[in-house]
Design a protein around this motif. Structure first.
Motif, short mmCIF file in Angstrom:
data_model
loop_
_atom_site.label_atom_id
_atom_site.label_comp_id
_atom_site.label_asym_id
_atom_site.label_seq_id
_atom_site.Cartn_x
_atom_site.Cartn_y
_atom_site.Cartn_z
N ARG A 117 0.86 -1.19 0.00
CA ARG A 117 0.00 0.00 0.00
C ARG A 117 0.90 1.24 0.00
NH1 ARG A 117 -5.13 1.13 4.01
NH2 ARG A 117 -5.80 3.00 2.93
N PRO A 118 0.98 1.92 -1.15
CA PRO A 118 1.89 3.07 -1.27
C PRO A 118 1.64 4.18 -0.25
CG PRO A 118 1.05 2.43 -3.42
CD PRO A 118 0.29 1.64 -2.40
N ASP A 119 0.38 4.40 0.13
CA ASP A 119 0.09 5.49 1.07
C ASP A 119 0.33 5.08 2.52
OD1 ASP A 119 -2.08 3.77 1.21
OD2 ASP A 119 -3.57 5.36 1.31
N ASP A 120 0.87 3.87 2.74
CA ASP A 120 1.22 3.42 4.09
C ASP A 120 2.65 2.89 4.11
OD1 ASP A 120 0.79 2.93 6.83
OD2 ASP A 120 0.28 0.85 6.42
N GLY A 121 3.54 3.62 3.47
CA GLY A 121 4.96 3.25 3.48
C GLY A 121 5.28 1.96 2.74
N ALA A 131 -9.38 -1.68 1.43
CA ALA A 131 -8.36 -2.14 2.38
C ALA A 131 -9.03 -2.88 3.53
CB ALA A 131 -7.56 -0.97 2.90
N ILE A 132 -8.48 -4.05 3.88
CA ILE A 132 -9.02 -4.84 4.99
C ILE A 132 -8.22 -4.57 6.25
CG2 ILE A 132 -9.38 -7.19 5.86
CD1 ILE A 132 -9.85 -8.05 2.94
N ALA A 133 -6.92 -4.84 6.20
CA ALA A 133 -6.04 -4.65 7.36
C ALA A 133 -4.59 -4.84 6.92
CB ALA A 133 -6.37 -5.65 8.47
#
Length: 113
Positions: free
Chosen positions: A69-73, A85-87
């Motif tokens: 996930r690019p927006d989460d590092g 997104a699940i987790a």
């Protein structure tokens, strides 16, 4: 003979050994699949991800994918077939509860945790 002459310090050109860790999407999907099977869902590996079915209502199914996930590092996350997104992959219990929730599957073992 000095040990320094036999063993030197690592260089930038030295290859780093690849250690077995849970860092691949296939490994994370397998871990999630094991947990989902344990709570009574039908699970099979498919070409597009992990196919999960409600045994009582087979029309309730989803293909879960695992990707960065690019927006989460660039961390690995589980996603629904519609890219929700699940987790994060490290949050396997949260992922199980989410999947169970949207498949509308009443699983006492999950509720009583």
């Amino acid at each position: 003979m000095k040990l320094g002459k036999i063993f030197d310090r690592p260089r930038q050109t030295d290859k780093t050994p690849v250690l077995p860790t849970m860092t691949t999407n296939v490994t994370w999907l397998a871990a999630l699949g094991s947990r989902l099977t344990a709570v009574g869902l039908a699970v099979e590996a498919g070409p597009g991800g992990l196919i999960v079915r409600n045994l009582d209502t087979p029309s309730l199914a989803d293909t879960i994918k695992c990707r960065r996930r690019p927006d989460d590092g660039d961390r690995f996350w589980f996603f629904t077939s519609w890219n929700e997104a699940i987790a994060q992959v490290e949050e396997l219990d949260e992922a199980v509860l989410t999947v169970v929730g949207y498949l509308k599957y009443d699983i006492p073992a999950v509720r009583n945790k």
